[in-house]
Structures are given as C-alpha cells and as structure tokens.
Design a protein around this motif. Structure first.
Motif, PDB file in Angstrom:
ATOM      1  N   ALA A   1       1.037  -1.235   0.078  1.00  0.00           N
ATOM      2  CA  ALA A   1      -0.139   0.121   0.093  1.00  0.00           C
ATOM      3  C   ALA A   1       0.875   1.148   0.115  1.00  0.00           C
ATOM      4  CB  ALA A   1      -1.143  -0.068   1.210  1.00  0.00           C
ATOM      5  N   SER A   2       1.983   1.232   0.736  1.00  0.00           N
ATOM      6  CA  SER A   2       2.798   2.396   0.824  1.00  0.00           C
ATOM      7  C   SER A   2       3.618   2.449  -0.556  1.00  0.00           C
ATOM      8  CB  SER A   2       3.849   2.038   2.116  1.00  0.00           C
ATOM      9  OG  SER A   2       4.607   2.914   2.044  1.00  0.00           O
ATOM     10  N   LEU A   3       3.899   1.449  -1.130  1.00  0.00           N
ATOM     11  CA  LEU A   3       4.805   1.614  -2.512  1.00  0.00           C
ATOM     12  C   LEU A   3       3.999   2.130  -3.502  1.00  0.00           C
ATOM     13  CD1 LEU A   3       6.845  -1.722  -2.523  1.00  0.00           C
ATOM     14  CD2 LEU A   3       7.785   0.664  -2.213  1.00  0.00           C
ATOM     15  N   LEU A   4       2.564   1.843  -3.573  1.00  0.00           N
ATOM     16  CA  LEU A   4       1.809   2.191  -4.441  1.00  0.00           C
ATOM     17  C   LEU A   4       0.914   3.624  -4.074  1.00  0.00           C
ATOM     18  CD1 LEU A   4       0.233  -1.427  -5.855  1.00  0.00           C
ATOM     19  CD2 LEU A   4       2.240   0.165  -6.474  1.00  0.00           C
ATOM     20  N   ARG A   5       1.364   4.079  -2.900  1.00  0.00           N
ATOM     21  CA  ARG A   5       0.541   5.229  -2.420  1.00  0.00           C
ATOM     22  C   ARG A   5      -1.133   4.891  -2.273  1.00  0.00           C
ATOM     23  NH1 ARG A   5       2.227  10.900  -4.505  1.00  0.00           N
ATOM     24  NH2 ARG A   5       2.332   9.929  -6.435  1.00  0.00           N
ATOM     25  N   LYS A   6      -1.570   3.877  -1.909  1.00  0.00           N
ATOM     26  CA  LYS A   6      -2.804   3.484  -1.556  1.00  0.00           C
ATOM     27  C   LYS A   6      -3.257   3.306  -0.126  1.00  0.00           C
ATOM     28  CE  LYS A   6      -3.561   3.299  -6.263  1.00  0.00           C
ATOM     29  NZ  LYS A   6      -4.494   4.423  -6.846  1.00  0.00           N
ATOM     30  N   GLU A   7      -4.456   3.590   0.150  1.00  0.00           N
ATOM     31  CA  GLU A   7      -4.798   3.202   1.546  1.00  0.00           C
ATOM     32  C   GLU A   7      -4.788   1.768   2.194  1.00  0.00           C
ATOM     33  OE1 GLU A   7      -8.263   7.061   1.197  1.00  0.00           O
ATOM     34  OE2 GLU A   7      -8.781   4.913   1.666  1.00  0.00           O
ATOM     35  N   ALA A   8      -4.984   0.849   1.449  1.00  0.00           N
ATOM     36  CA  ALA A   8      -4.876  -0.520   1.951  1.00  0.00           C
ATOM     37  C   ALA A   8      -4.567  -1.361   0.857  1.00  0.00           C
ATOM     38  CB  ALA A   8      -6.216  -0.545   2.523  1.00  0.00           C
ATOM     39  N   ALA A   9      -4.227  -2.588   1.265  1.00  0.00           N
ATOM     40  CA  ALA A   9      -3.900  -3.721   0.366  1.00  0.00           C
ATOM     41  C   ALA A   9      -4.489  -5.100   0.899  1.00  0.00           C
ATOM     42  CB  ALA A   9      -2.459  -3.543  -0.015  1.00  0.00           C
ATOM     43  N   LEU A  10      -4.544  -6.103   0.119  1.00  0.00           N
ATOM     44  CA  LEU A  10      -4.879  -7.362   0.153  1.00  0.00           C
ATOM     45  C   LEU A  10      -3.996  -8.476  -0.169  1.00  0.00           C
ATOM     46  CD1 LEU A  10      -7.215  -9.575   1.408  1.00  0.00           C
ATOM     47  CD2 LEU A  10      -8.278  -8.714  -0.599  1.00  0.00           C
ATOM     48  N   PHE A  11      -3.185  -9.261   0.429  1.00  0.00           N
ATOM     49  CA  PHE A  11      -2.517 -10.362  -0.159  1.00  0.00           C
ATOM     50  C   PHE A  11      -3.498 -11.578  -0.289  1.00  0.00           C
ATOM     51  CE2 PHE A  11       0.545 -13.745   1.519  1.00  0.00           C
ATOM     52  CZ  PHE A  11       1.074 -13.683   0.043  1.00  0.00           C
ATOM     53  N   VAL A  12      -3.278 -11.890  -1.450  1.00  0.00           N
ATOM     54  CA  VAL A  12      -3.835 -13.166  -1.988  1.00  0.00           C
ATOM     55  C   VAL A  12      -3.048 -14.064  -2.793  1.00  0.00           C
ATOM     56  CG1 VAL A  12      -6.201 -11.929  -2.430  1.00  0.00           C
ATOM     57  CG2 VAL A  12      -4.567 -12.046  -4.359  1.00  0.00           C
ATOM     58  N   ALA A  13      -3.781 -15.161  -3.271  1.00  0.00           N
ATOM     59  CA  ALA A  13      -2.529 -16.477  -3.902  1.00  0.00           C
ATOM     60  C   ALA A  13      -2.407 -16.032  -5.212  1.00  0.00           C
ATOM     61  CB  ALA A  13      -3.430 -17.552  -3.749  1.00  0.00           C
ATOM     62  N   SER A  14      -2.945 -15.069  -6.112  1.00  0.00           N
ATOM     63  CA  SER A  14      -2.698 -15.310  -7.317  1.00  0.00           C
ATOM     64  C   SER A  14      -2.947 -14.066  -8.096  1.00  0.00           C
ATOM     65  CB  SER A  14      -3.339 -16.389  -8.156  1.00  0.00           C
ATOM     66  OG  SER A  14      -4.623 -16.168  -8.527  1.00  0.00           O
ATOM     67  N   GLY A  15      -2.467 -13.541  -9.225  1.00  0.00           N
ATOM     68  CA  GLY A  15      -3.004 -12.573 -10.074  1.00  0.00           C
ATOM     69  C   GLY A  15      -4.267 -12.562 -10.402  1.00  0.00           C
ATOM     70  N   THR A  16      -4.735 -13.712 -11.087  1.00  0.00           N
ATOM     71  CA  THR A  16      -6.010 -13.976 -11.381  1.00  0.00           C
ATOM     72  C   THR A  16      -6.986 -13.589 -10.319  1.00  0.00           C
ATOM     73  OG1 THR A  16      -5.424 -15.327 -13.231  1.00  0.00           O
ATOM     74  CG2 THR A  16      -7.635 -15.563 -12.271  1.00  0.00           C
ATOM     75  N   MET A  17      -6.640 -14.085  -8.868  1.00  0.00           N
ATOM     76  CA  MET A  17      -7.611 -13.914  -7.855  1.00  0.00           C
ATOM     77  C   MET A  17      -7.760 -12.288  -7.621  1.00  0.00           C
ATOM     78  SD  MET A  17      -7.549 -15.384  -4.028  1.00  0.00           S
ATOM     79  CE  MET A  17      -8.565 -16.727  -4.209  1.00  0.00           C
TER      80      MET A  17
ATOM     81  N   LEU B   1      -3.472  -6.681  -4.163  1.00  0.00           N
ATOM     82  CA  LEU B   1      -4.557  -5.820  -4.431  1.00  0.00           C
ATOM     83  C   LEU B   1      -4.556  -4.491  -3.543  1.00  0.00           C
ATOM     84  CD1 LEU B   1      -7.143  -4.982  -6.523  1.00  0.00           C
ATOM     85  CD2 LEU B   1      -8.395  -6.113  -4.919  1.00  0.00           C
ATOM     86  N   ALA B   2      -4.379  -3.413  -4.095  1.00  0.00           N
ATOM     87  CA  ALA B   2      -4.335  -2.257  -3.434  1.00  0.00           C
ATOM     88  C   ALA B   2      -5.549  -1.223  -4.022  1.00  0.00           C
ATOM     89  CB  ALA B   2      -2.874  -1.508  -3.595  1.00  0.00           C
ATOM     90  N   GLY B   3      -6.024  -0.431  -3.009  1.00  0.00           N
ATOM     91  CA  GLY B   3      -7.025   0.660  -3.283  1.00  0.00           C
ATOM     92  C   GLY B   3      -7.479   1.361  -2.181  1.00  0.00           C
ATOM     93  N   SER B   4      -8.458   1.769  -2.162  1.00  0.00           N
ATOM     94  CA  SER B   4      -9.040   2.714  -0.926  1.00  0.00           C
ATOM     95  C   SER B   4      -9.346   1.476   0.159  1.00  0.00           C
ATOM     96  CB  SER B   4     -10.304   3.230  -1.420  1.00  0.00           C
ATOM     97  OG  SER B   4     -11.266   2.415  -1.641  1.00  0.00           O
ATOM     98  N   THR B   5      -9.559   2.327   1.409  1.00  0.00           N
ATOM     99  CA  THR B   5      -9.799   1.291   2.316  1.00  0.00           C
ATOM    100  C   THR B   5     -11.067   0.535   2.137  1.00  0.00           C
ATOM    101  OG1 THR B   5      -8.439   2.371   4.037  1.00  0.00           O
ATOM    102  CG2 THR B   5     -10.308   1.268   4.784  1.00  0.00           C
ATOM    103  N   ALA B   6     -12.285   1.312   1.604  1.00  0.00           N
ATOM    104  CA  ALA B   6     -13.498   0.653   1.489  1.00  0.00           C
ATOM    105  C   ALA B   6     -13.539  -0.394   0.301  1.00  0.00           C
ATOM    106  CB  ALA B   6     -14.571   1.765   0.869  1.00  0.00           C
ATOM    107  N   LEU B   7     -12.852  -0.173  -0.908  1.00  0.00           N
ATOM    108  CA  LEU B   7     -12.524  -1.209  -1.815  1.00  0.00           C
ATOM    109  C   LEU B   7     -11.783  -2.540  -1.261  1.00  0.00           C
ATOM    110  CD1 LEU B   7     -11.559  -0.595  -5.719  1.00  0.00           C
ATOM    111  CD2 LEU B   7     -10.293  -2.225  -4.352  1.00  0.00           C
ATOM    112  N   VAL B   8     -10.642  -2.352  -0.523  1.00  0.00           N
ATOM    113  CA  VAL B   8     -10.133  -3.291   0.265  1.00  0.00           C
ATOM    114  C   VAL B   8     -10.990  -4.305   0.901  1.00  0.00           C
ATOM    115  CG1 VAL B   8      -8.058  -4.133   1.150  1.00  0.00           C
ATOM    116  CG2 VAL B   8      -7.859  -2.545  -0.658  1.00  0.00           C
ATOM    117  N   GLU B   9     -11.674  -3.606   1.631  1.00  0.00           N
ATOM    118  CA  GLU B   9     -12.689  -4.181   2.694  1.00  0.00           C
ATOM    119  C   GLU B   9     -13.496  -4.815   1.845  1.00  0.00           C
ATOM    120  OE1 GLU B   9     -12.401  -4.849   5.910  1.00  0.00           O
ATOM    121  OE2 GLU B   9     -10.495  -4.168   5.690  1.00  0.00           O
TER     122      GLU B   9
END
Length: 364
Positions: free
Chosen positions: A55-71, A220-228
């Motif tokens: 999130a910091s590297l991309l200057r987004k509010e939040a991020a989510l770690f997932v298994a794959s790029g497709t996911m 996946l990174a974006g706003s807090t609302a989007l990531v939630e």
C-alpha cells in the motif's frame, strides 16, 4: 529431469516464463523465520506488514494479499462491476484472454475488448469512442470500468499514457483498474516509481511470484473501502488463509531485495534478442524481460518449432515455451509467435546456452 536415450539431462535453464523461479536461500530463510498468526482473524503480523508495504509503495490506503494475480484481478473486477455492466480493456488483456472468462463467470459482466488502431496501446480517444454509456438504453450493457495492463506482454505503457486513459475514464464516470502483474518491470524500465503508474487508478493488482521470484502471491491495493469489500469476496471464494505469513515473508523479501535487479533480466532479454536476430529470427526489440519473435523460415512452421523445442529440452536441458500459431495466437495474425522470458534464474550463461543450442539445431 528429462530423458535422453538411456541417460538423463537435468533441466538447466527455463525460458518459458518468469513464474518458474525458485526461492533463493535467503528467501527461504526469511520464510522460516517469519512470525505468523491467522490471516483470516487479521492477526498475522507478516501478512499485515506485506499489505502495508505494498500500500505504501503504491500510495494507496490499503492492500490485500491473495494467492494469485488472477484472484487479485477478479476480486477487483467483482468490486467494480456486476450484471449488465461492461469492462473496457485491450483485446490482449490478461483479464480477457487468460483468466477463464472470470469476468463473466464471477462478476456477470460483459467485456468490450478493444483493438488499438495504432497496434500499440489504448489511448484516451479509444476509451472515449468505445465506452458504452447509458444513452444506449436497455439494449447494451453499460461500461462501468476501464481495465488496463502494464506491462502488456512485456511492453511498457508510460505514466503519461496511463494517466490520460484513466483521466478520460473518470471524466466518463468509469472506475479504473490496473493489472500490474509486472508493474515492477515497468517501473525499472522507465526509472519511475511504481506509485506513479498506480496513482490514477482506483485499484491496482501487483504480482510477487513473477519477476520478483516469490513462490506465491499477488496484492490488490486501493481505498480502504474497496479493499474491505474485496476481503468480503475473497472469503466467499475460498481465499481466506491462515498462517500465510510464511508466504508473505517471501513477498517482503522479494520487494526488499529483488526489485532493482529486474534491470538484469531486461539486459539478458536484450542480449537474447540480439543473438536471435543474428540467427535469423524476426525479433521485436524487448522493452523488459520478454522477447517476442518469429523463427527463421526453416523452422517457421509449427511442427518444426515444436521439434526444436523438444530437442532443446532433451539434448540441452533447456525449456522454452511453445509457439502461438494460427488460431492459437490470441494476439492477432501479425503478432510474433514465440515468447522467451528471462528472470532471476536465467543469467548470461543460460542465454548463451540457449543461443548455442538453437544455433546447433539450425545447422542440422
């Protein structure tokens, strides 16, 4: 190991993709030492550290770690669109060509795949002319999302190109998503920060398991609302995992130690392209770590290249991808048909071995 008569030849070099890398000893050590918790409960400290880092590297509010790029991509799409909606993208986009129709199956949305008239990259005018807006009434789905990709098959779209497209999309009321599976390569190639590419987009997906060399994972990174919201769908699709810090540690190590070295992969790709050109291949000059080419006329037919591919494996222990020929080529008849990919485990020695093997086979 592959068979060669009664002997065996170990696989020495693998040019099929940059997804084939193996963890380095230092990465394995980081994985062994990673503090872990339960990622579903939200208390795995290494997962949280990775998400904060991206999130910091991309200057987004939040991020989510997932298994794959497709996911990661499909979660973003599910947040942005639903039934009767449309996703505007390049006709070569991974979300359209290589994700098993997930846009339709998971989000219920349609796809508007655009062929750029210049054969290069979507521009703002392409976005404006292909967006299906509400004035078409009930006869067509309504475009809700512009999804771009960088790099796109190894080619880099500039910060300005992406920004102009995203700005036009926002002016039209569209959300924006960037499939940045190889965004780290684009950033190194352009000597720009990854955040500069990501800034205009509402959501960004980045991979850790391609050029960066981690064994698993995308973010996946974006706003807090989007990531939630994406977390909600992630759990629905079986993406909740437990002591995932072991894998997150590999991603953190990759971010800290393997980003700058991507320039070496780009250099190896250029050396490979030069060598293939000397051998009679028709080569597109690589911008990053992918070399797209046609073989010389003597092996241009699919059966001939398939035989070369087999012999490189059996006789030299070198793996190369198959050819995208005819109807198998999703990039159009004029696109180069063969892809070689360099990565952290294809050093100059491997490039020279590949060129030597091809040279020998062409002489037979």
């Amino acid at each position: 190991m592959v068979a060669k008569n009664s002997a065996t030849v170990a696989v020495r070099w693998d040019f099929r993709s940059d997804t084939v890398t193996r963890p380095t000893p230092a990465m394995l050590e980081a994985m062994l030492r990673a503090p872990v918790g339960d990622a579903v409960f939200g208390d795995d400290p290494t997962v949280l550290a990775l998400e904060d880092e991206v999130a910091s590297l991309l200057r987004k509010e939040a991020a989510l770690f997932v298994a794959s790029g497709t996911m990661s991509n499909q979660l973003a799409l599910r947040v942005h669109v639903g039934q009767l909606d449309e996703v505007l993208c390049d006709h070569r986009a991974h979300i359209h060509v290589w994700e098993n129709g997930g846009i339709h199956a998971i989000s219920g949305a349609s796809v508007a795949p655009v062929i750029p008239p210049n054969g290069d990259y979507l521009c703002a005018d392409d976005v404006a002319s292909h967006a299906s807006l509400s004035h078409f009434g009930r006869h067509r789905p309504v475009t809700r999302l512009l999804a771009l990709e960088n790099t796109l098959n190894g080619a880099v779209a500039s910060v300005d190109q992406l920004g102009a497209c995203a700005q036009k999309a926002h002016e039209l009321g569209l959300a924006t998503h960037l499939d940045g599976a190889r965004l780290w390569n684009a950033a190194v190639a352009e000597a720009r920060g990854a955040d500069e590419f990501a800034q205009p987009f509402d959501s960004v997906s980045v991979c850790l398991s391609k050029g960066l060399g981690a064994p698993v994972g995308s973010v996946l990174a974006g706003s807090t609302a989007l990531v939630e919201r994406a977390r909600h769908f992630c759990k629905l699709y079986g993406g909740g995992w437990r002591q995932a810090g072991i894998l997150a540690a590999a991603g953190l190590h990759a971010l800290h130690h393997h980003r700058e070295r991507l320039a070496e992969d780009h250099e190896r790709a250029s050396e490979l392209a030069d060598g293939l050109t000397q051998l009679g291949f028709d080569v597109d000059p690589p911008m990053t770590n992918m070399v797209w080419c046609h073989p010389p006329p003597a092996v241009r037919g699919m059966p001939h290249f398939d035989e070369m591919q087999r012999r490189l494996e059996v006789e030299d222990g070198i793996l190369v991808g198959g050819a995208y020929g005819g109807a198998r080529n999703p990039f159009g008849q004029s696109a180069k048909s063969i892809r070689f990919v360099t990565h952290m485990q294809t050093p100059r020695e491997g490039v020279l071995a590949l060129l030597g093997g091809i040279r020998r086979l062409l002489r037979k």
